[in-house]
Design a protein around this motif. Structure first.
Motif, mmCIF file in Angstrom:
data_model
loop_
_atom_site.group_PDB
_atom_site.id
_atom_site.type_symbol
_atom_site.label_atom_id
_atom_site.label_comp_id
_atom_site.label_asym_id
_atom_site.label_seq_id
_atom_site.Cartn_x
_atom_site.Cartn_y
_atom_site.Cartn_z
ATOM 1 N N LEU A 33 111.738 70.480 16.670
ATOM 2 C CA LEU A 33 110.857 71.604 16.987
ATOM 3 C C LEU A 33 110.574 71.649 18.485
ATOM 4 N N LYS A 34 110.337 70.466 19.056
ATOM 5 C CA LYS A 34 110.057 70.388 20.486
ATOM 6 C C LYS A 34 111.264 70.838 21.308
ATOM 7 N N LEU A 35 112.484 70.463 20.833
ATOM 8 C CA LEU A 35 113.714 70.828 21.541
ATOM 9 C C LEU A 35 114.213 72.224 21.182
ATOM 10 N N LYS A 36 113.514 72.881 20.223
ATOM 11 C CA LYS A 36 113.894 74.211 19.736
ATOM 12 C C LYS A 36 115.307 74.207 19.162
ATOM 13 N N ILE A 37 115.549 73.225 18.308
ATOM 14 C CA ILE A 37 116.816 73.105 17.580
ATOM 15 C C ILE A 37 116.507 73.215 16.103
ATOM 16 N N VAL A 38 117.280 73.990 15.361
ATOM 17 C CA VAL A 38 117.028 74.176 13.941
ATOM 18 C C VAL A 38 118.246 73.708 13.138
ATOM 19 N N ALA A 39 117.983 72.922 12.088
ATOM 20 C CA ALA A 39 119.047 72.459 11.188
ATOM 21 C C ALA A 39 119.251 73.491 10.087
ATOM 22 N N SER A 40 120.458 73.528 9.563
ATOM 23 C CA SER A 40 120.761 74.525 8.528
ATOM 24 C C SER A 40 119.989 74.248 7.243
ATOM 25 N N ASN A 41 119.748 72.954 6.934
ATOM 26 C CA ASN A 41 118.908 72.612 5.779
ATOM 27 C C ASN A 41 118.304 71.226 5.980
ATOM 28 N N GLN A 42 117.293 70.953 5.203
ATOM 29 C CA GLN A 42 116.553 69.690 5.346
ATOM 30 C C GLN A 42 117.345 68.488 4.838
ATOM 31 N N ASP A 43 118.319 68.705 3.975
ATOM 32 C CA ASP A 43 119.111 67.578 3.465
ATOM 33 C C ASP A 43 119.801 66.826 4.601
ATOM 34 N N GLN A 44 120.281 67.574 5.605
ATOM 35 C CA GLN A 44 120.934 66.937 6.753
ATOM 36 C C GLN A 44 119.948 66.088 7.555
ATOM 37 N N ILE A 45 118.729 66.605 7.697
ATOM 38 C CA ILE A 45 117.697 65.857 8.422
ATOM 39 C C ILE A 45 117.330 64.587 7.656
ATOM 40 N N ILE A 46 117.200 64.710 6.336
ATOM 41 C CA ILE A 46 116.848 63.547 5.512
ATOM 42 C C ILE A 46 117.939 62.486 5.605
ATOM 43 N N ARG A 47 119.211 62.918 5.585
ATOM 44 C CA ARG A 47 120.314 61.956 5.700
ATOM 45 C C ARG A 47 120.265 61.249 7.056
ATOM 46 N N THR A 48 119.975 62.003 8.112
ATOM 47 C CA THR A 48 119.869 61.398 9.446
ATOM 48 C C THR A 48 118.697 60.423 9.512
ATOM 49 N N ALA A 49 117.581 60.817 8.907
ATOM 50 C CA ALA A 49 116.403 59.941 8.896
ATOM 51 C C ALA A 49 116.697 58.652 8.137
ATOM 52 N N LYS A 50 117.390 58.767 7.015
ATOM 53 C CA LYS A 50 117.736 57.571 6.236
ATOM 54 C C LYS A 50 118.674 56.667 7.021
ATOM 55 N N SER A 51 119.611 57.280 7.721
ATOM 56 C CA SER A 51 120.536 56.502 8.538
ATOM 57 C C SER A 51 119.786 55.736 9.635
ATOM 58 N N SER A 52 118.807 56.415 10.251
ATOM 59 C CA SER A 52 118.015 55.767 11.304
ATOM 60 C C SER A 52 117.173 54.636 10.729
ATOM 61 N N LEU A 53 116.591 54.884 9.577
ATOM 62 C CA LEU A 53 115.780 53.857 8.931
ATOM 63 C C LEU A 53 116.635 52.635 8.593
ATOM 64 N N ASN A 54 117.835 52.876 8.085
ATOM 65 C CA ASN A 54 118.743 51.764 7.767
ATOM 66 C C ASN A 54 119.117 50.979 9.022
ATOM 67 N N SER A 55 119.310 51.703 10.121
ATOM 68 C CA SER A 55 119.638 51.020 11.386
ATOM 69 C C SER A 55 118.471 50.145 11.848
ATOM 70 N N CYS A 56 117.256 50.684 11.722
ATOM 71 C CA CYS A 56 116.066 49.900 12.094
ATOM 72 C C CYS A 56 115.914 48.675 11.200
ATOM 73 N N GLU A 57 116.192 48.884 9.913
ATOM 74 C CA GLU A 57 116.108 47.766 8.972
ATOM 75 C C GLU A 57 117.115 46.680 9.326
ATOM 76 N N ASP A 58 118.345 47.094 9.592
ATOM 77 C CA ASP A 58 119.384 46.115 9.946
ATOM 78 C C ASP A 58 119.006 45.357 11.219
ATOM 79 N N ALA A 59 118.470 46.080 12.196
ATOM 80 C CA ALA A 59 118.073 45.425 13.444
ATOM 81 C C ALA A 59 116.965 44.395 13.196
ATOM 82 N N PHE A 60 116.009 44.760 12.357
ATOM 83 C CA PHE A 60 114.913 43.835 12.044
ATOM 84 C C PHE A 60 115.443 42.606 11.300
ATOM 85 N N PHE A 61 116.256 42.840 10.267
ATOM 86 C CA PHE A 61 116.771 41.716 9.480
ATOM 87 C C PHE A 61 117.654 40.798 10.328
ATOM 88 N N ASN A 62 118.441 41.387 11.221
ATOM 89 C CA ASN A 62 119.281 40.554 12.100
ATOM 90 C C ASN A 62 118.428 39.693 13.025
#
Length: 958
Positions: A126-155
């Motif tokens: 919203l701040k960058l004024k970019i719009v995604a075609s649907n929320q499913d893509q955003i959710i997938r990106t968020a899950k990917s980021s969360l998994n990356s954070c999890e992996d970094a923490f566990f490592n």
């Protein structure tokens, strides 16, 4: 969202270019949705009804037309293109997703949930004024980021775990482990030596892992450590061993860290309860023996006088000739039995029974406790107890019955006066008797945290419960709590309030027909009982109309309707990091599971009514999704929904008053939570409810029968997490104390109890020599308040209040140290003085106002009504909580809470719908509205549907 819904003149010109009303409305909603949230709604249900209503009113269009607007149509796509161009938005690209992923990993941590990641992702776009075609893509990106954070923490954690610790973890997870993982996960059993030994073995096994002390220091919060522990607890041994090494070892390390604290807490609880059990059983045994032949003798003084006169007049005579003629032999025998049943003889006999029980059975717990637990104190006054424990350690393998003369055995501060003659045998000290006396002292000091245990959570260093930077940020803390910085100003204000309240009550008393003050027993207050109010005329007819419109509504349908309107199942996040189950399947299984748990039928019974789900499906849902935090979040969402839908002309303005009380539920007793209830009888647990004036329960807690209701009351006020703001709380006599009055005042709300022992209450004076100012109250006036104690301890008091308000510790942890076990604590004395002052102000209002007494009584009646509905809903297994797992007990009660508050939500809508019909216009009276409650259930069928088909037979042989 409502603050930004106003359509500007430029936006209205753009909207009006769309001719059809439904297109205008749909276009406007898309415009505002993108402008405020950064994406377009994918469905009509994504747009809140109040948003539709607000924009429709601005356009002077019927809001129902929005349903005709096809969000997936070509014209809608054209509208989206116009809106993006107008607002300056562009479509998202692949590089944008990559950049968003990196930004989320940098800005958020592993402790944030998937909802936080999705929300921050949308805010970023919203701040960058970019719009995604649907929320499913955003959710997938968020899950990917969360998994990356999890992996970094566990490592990161995995690198810190030593090889020896990994080997120890592998040993526990192997088939040759001394204790299985299931045993390590389990709660302590029933109070006894066997449970204590079992818990000590668990603790020893986990301590052998030998994790570094700094492994989780400042890298993760305790709250998230508990989530990680919950995640591993929900997995089978097979699932755990399948994880990659970094996840497996890190998860088990978090599990170990939390589990060691929990087991240490359990060991201390067992120790406290075992010591209490030794004394309680001895007292019961001795009492039964003495009472069996006990007969109380009247006029003993007269009998003793006659015996003394006879003995003095004939000192050389025989007893049977001198004494028995003036005092019957059987009467004297009864006097001997009576005296033995009371006083020193009784205490000595109890101590002997305790010793026999301790030496022959319970003494073997001492080496176990000394090996497992260390005891510390921050107060030199309690050092003798610590020294006594060290002496026991030295002698734990000795067979000597007495301590040596050369031993420095701590007596003062360890052995209480009633134990002194039992412990000291001549010039020697009996070891077993001394150990019993020391354990008794240890128990009382552990309960008020004057002695603490390293590695424990409940019994940790009491200084850790308080804000460590209080003196540096004193002004900031006082500002957050909205309290006076100067204690003298604080005290002066209270003095003035006390004088004003006492003066007002003193003037009212001559004309107060319902309250009388007598001079018997040093001052006696009598209050006339409240006259029962008449049944309002239209409430019964209203209930009949609800029954006629919605006859025998299934309870499961009520839960389903609440979910479809509120969406509380969205609060149930998995304990894992991902879940592939479809949203509709998860929603259906969650509702069935919550219904089975909330009615106490269990998951197996629910499965028999549906062919779509089986027990394994629902068991998986319970294990992965249903936990205390998720249930509390769901309950809060339904409570807030009730507050949102209420019509002020029916229910009145939003309430800021709450009532709290407890109810006993039967439960299995092979655990540390279940206790025998001294008032109600039977084994069970207590559920403490917080219910606002219109029957919406905002908080519930599972408590032991002997736990503090004051702590429960404060805990619910601070942690209810709903939109309700509470400024007063009604309780019965068990929910109040002088310390409670002080805490509630400093926390910013009024404690308003219904006092059972009102006759024994006293009014304190604001200053010396002022009793003559209140002549109508003189029989119940007592000493002045010691304001100097409050002034001197003001900062210490506020430090404890800050710890509660800002979440450094829970109410029970803080209030443990302010009990009668700790009478000499200066801060405790200051809280008592403050409580006496606040209670005096309250009593003046309570005695002077019948309206206030009725208000408190009505509030508590609401809680009683809530309690009465518990049995209607929680009908399975004779309403007994059939589990020894404390977490499962809590889940059952929270599921009941969710089920009952869902019933209140749907009933609120039903009642509002009935009252909106023409025949109810101008019928309802003020008294009807006063008695109106959504907690009705005559129209509800909690059991299911019953169909009678006379043509269908059971398949039996002829």
């Amino acid at each position: 969202m409502s603050s930004g819904l106003h359509l500007s003149d430029q936006e209205l010109r753009l909207v009006n270019s769309n001719k059809k009303p439904d297109s205008k409305l749909g276009f406007s909603i898309l415009l505002k949705f993108l402008q405020l949230r950064g994406y377009f709604p994918q469905d009509h249900h994504d747009v809140p009804l109040e948003v539709v209503s607000n924009i429709a009113d601005q356009l002077d269009i019927n809001g129902k037309l929005f349903k005709k607007y096809d969000i997936g149509s070509r014209s809608c796509r054209n509208h989206k293109a116009q809106i993006k161009k107008f607002l300056g938005f562009r479509d998202i690209t692949k590089p944008d997703y990559t950049a968003l992923n990196k930004w989320l990993c940098k800005e958020l941590s592993f402790e944030h949930g998937i909802n936080d990641f999705v929300s921050e992702a949308n805010n970023r776009l919203l701040k960058l004024k970019i719009v995604a075609s649907n929320q499913d893509q955003i959710i997938r990106t968020a899950k990917s980021s969360l998994n990356s954070c999890e992996d970094a923490f566990f490592n990161k954690i995995h690198r810190k775990i030593p090889k020896r610790s990994k080997s120890a973890i592998d040993e526990i997870l192997s088939a040759n482990s001394e204790l299985s993982l299931t045993e390590i996960k389990s709660d302590p059993g029933k109070v006894g030596i066997e449970s204590l030994i079992k818990e000590s073995k668990k603790l020893a096994v986990l301590r052998e892992i030998d994790l570094p002390d700094s492994l989780f220091t400042q890298s993760i919060s305790k709250k998230h450590l508990i989530k990680l522990k919950r995640r591993l607890s929900s997995e089978s041994l097979h699932e755990i061993t399948r994880h990659p090494p970094n996840i497996k070892y890190s998860l088990f390390a978090a599990f170990t860290h939390v589990r060691i604290q929990e087991i240490t807490d359990g060991l201390v609880d067992l120790l406290i309860q075992i010591i209490h059990k030794i004394g309680a059983r001895a007292e019961n045994k001795v009492t039964k023996e003495l009472v069996r032949d006990f007969k109380k003798v009247r006029n003993k003084d007269s009998i003793f006088c006659r015996v003394a006169e006879a003995a003095v007049s004939n000192p050389k005579g025989k007893v049977e000739q001198v004494i028995f003629p003036v005092a019957n032999e059987n009467v004297l025998k009864d006097i001997v039995k009576e005296l033995k049943a009371t006083g020193p003889f009784y205490r000595y006999k109890v101590q002997n029974v305790m010793r026999a029980s301790y030496v022959h059975h319970y003494r073997k717990m001492v080496p176990v406790i000394l090996d497992c637990l260390d005891f510390c104190s921050n107060n030199s006054r309690h050092k003798p107890v610590i020294d006594g424990i060290e002496l026991i350690k030295i002698y734990q393998d000795s067979t000597k019955q007495m301590y040596s003369d050369s031993d420095d055995v701590p007596i003062n501060g360890v052995v209480k006066n009633e134990w002194m003659s039992f412990v000291l045998q001549g010039n020697r000290i009996n070891r077993a008797n001394y150990e019993l006396a020391l354990l008794d002292s240890l128990r009382s000091r552990l309960r008020c945290k004057e002695i603490w245990v390293p590695g424990s959570f409940k019994y940790c260093n009491p200084d850790e419960d308080l804000p460590q930077d209080f003196h540096k940020k004193r002004v900031a803390y006082f500002d957050k709590l909205k309290l006076d910085l100067d204690p003298k100003v604080f005290v002066k204000d209270l003095e003035n309030q006390m004088r004003s309240s006492l003066t007002k009550l003193n003037q009212q008393m001559p004309n107060n027909d319902s309250v009388k003050i007598h001079n018997k027993k040093g001052g006696w207050i009598s209050v006339s009982p409240l006259v029962a109010q008449e049944e309002p005329p239209n409430i019964l007819n209203l209930k009949r109309d609800v029954m006629a419109n919605w006859p025998m509504t299934n309870l499961l349908d009520i839960l389903k309707e609440t979910e479809l309107r509120v969406g509380f199942t969205e609060k149930f996040e998995t304990v894992g990091v991902r879940e592939r189950m479809g949203k509709e399947t998860l929603q259906r299984r969650l509702l069935l599971s919550l219904f089975g748990l909330g009615t106490n039928m269990g998951l197996k019974r629910v499965c028999t009514t549906t062919s779509m789900e089986n027990f394994q499906d629902l068991s998986y849902i319970k294990k992965k999704f249903i936990n205390r935090d998720n249930l509390r979040n769901a309950i809060s969402s339904v409570a807030n929904a009730i507050f949102d839908i209420r019509m002020a002309d029916i229910w009145g303005e939003g309430s800021t008053a709450c009532a709290s009380d407890s109810k006993k539920f039967g439960s299995w007793d092979q655990n540390l939570m279940t206790e025998w209830h001294i008032r109600y009888g039977g084994r069970g647990v207590m559920i403490y409810w917080h219910v606002e004036k219109k029957s919406t329960c905002i908080y519930s807690q599972l408590k032991a029968c002997s736990s503090s209701e004051v702590a429960s009351m404060i805990e619910g006020i601070l942690k209810h997490n709903t939109a309700m703001e509470i400024d007063k709380n009604y309780v019965d006599s068990h929910g109040q104390s002088e310390v409670a009055f002080a805490f509630c005042h400093l926390l910013g709300f009024k404690l308003m109890p219904r006092l059972k022992a009102i006759n024994r209450q006293k009014l304190y004076l604001p200053g010396t020599g002022e009793s003559g100012n209140y002549k109508n109250l003189k029989e119940v006036l007592t000493r002045p308040i010691r304001w100097d104690l409050i002034v001197n301890q003001y900062d210490e008091m506020i430090k404890h209040i800050a710890a509660l308000k800002l979440g450094f510790a829970d109410a029970e942890t803080i209030l443990k140290r302010f009990t009668r076990n700790n009478l000499k604590h200066p801060t405790y004395l200051a809280f008592c003085e403050l409580g006496k002052a606040i209670k005096t102000i309250f009593l003046c209002e309570y005695l002077g106002s019948m309206e206030l007494r009725r208000e408190i009584n009505e509030g508590l009646n609401v809680v009683e009504n809530w309690n009465s509905a518990n049995g209607f809903l929680f009908f399975g297994k004779n309403s007994e909580i059939a589990s020894n797992c404390i977490a499962d007990q809590e889940i059952s009660i929270l599921a009941l809470h969710l089920l009952q508050i869902s019933m209140v939500y749907v009933n609120t809508i039903m009642i509002q719908q009935v009252l909106a019909t023409p025949q109810w216009n101008d019928i309802m009276t003020k008294e009807d509205y006063r008695a109106l409650t959504p907690l009705i259930y005559t129209h509800i069928n909690p059991y299911g549907s019953f169909h009678l088909d006379m043509g269908k037979r059971i398949a039996l042989a002829a």
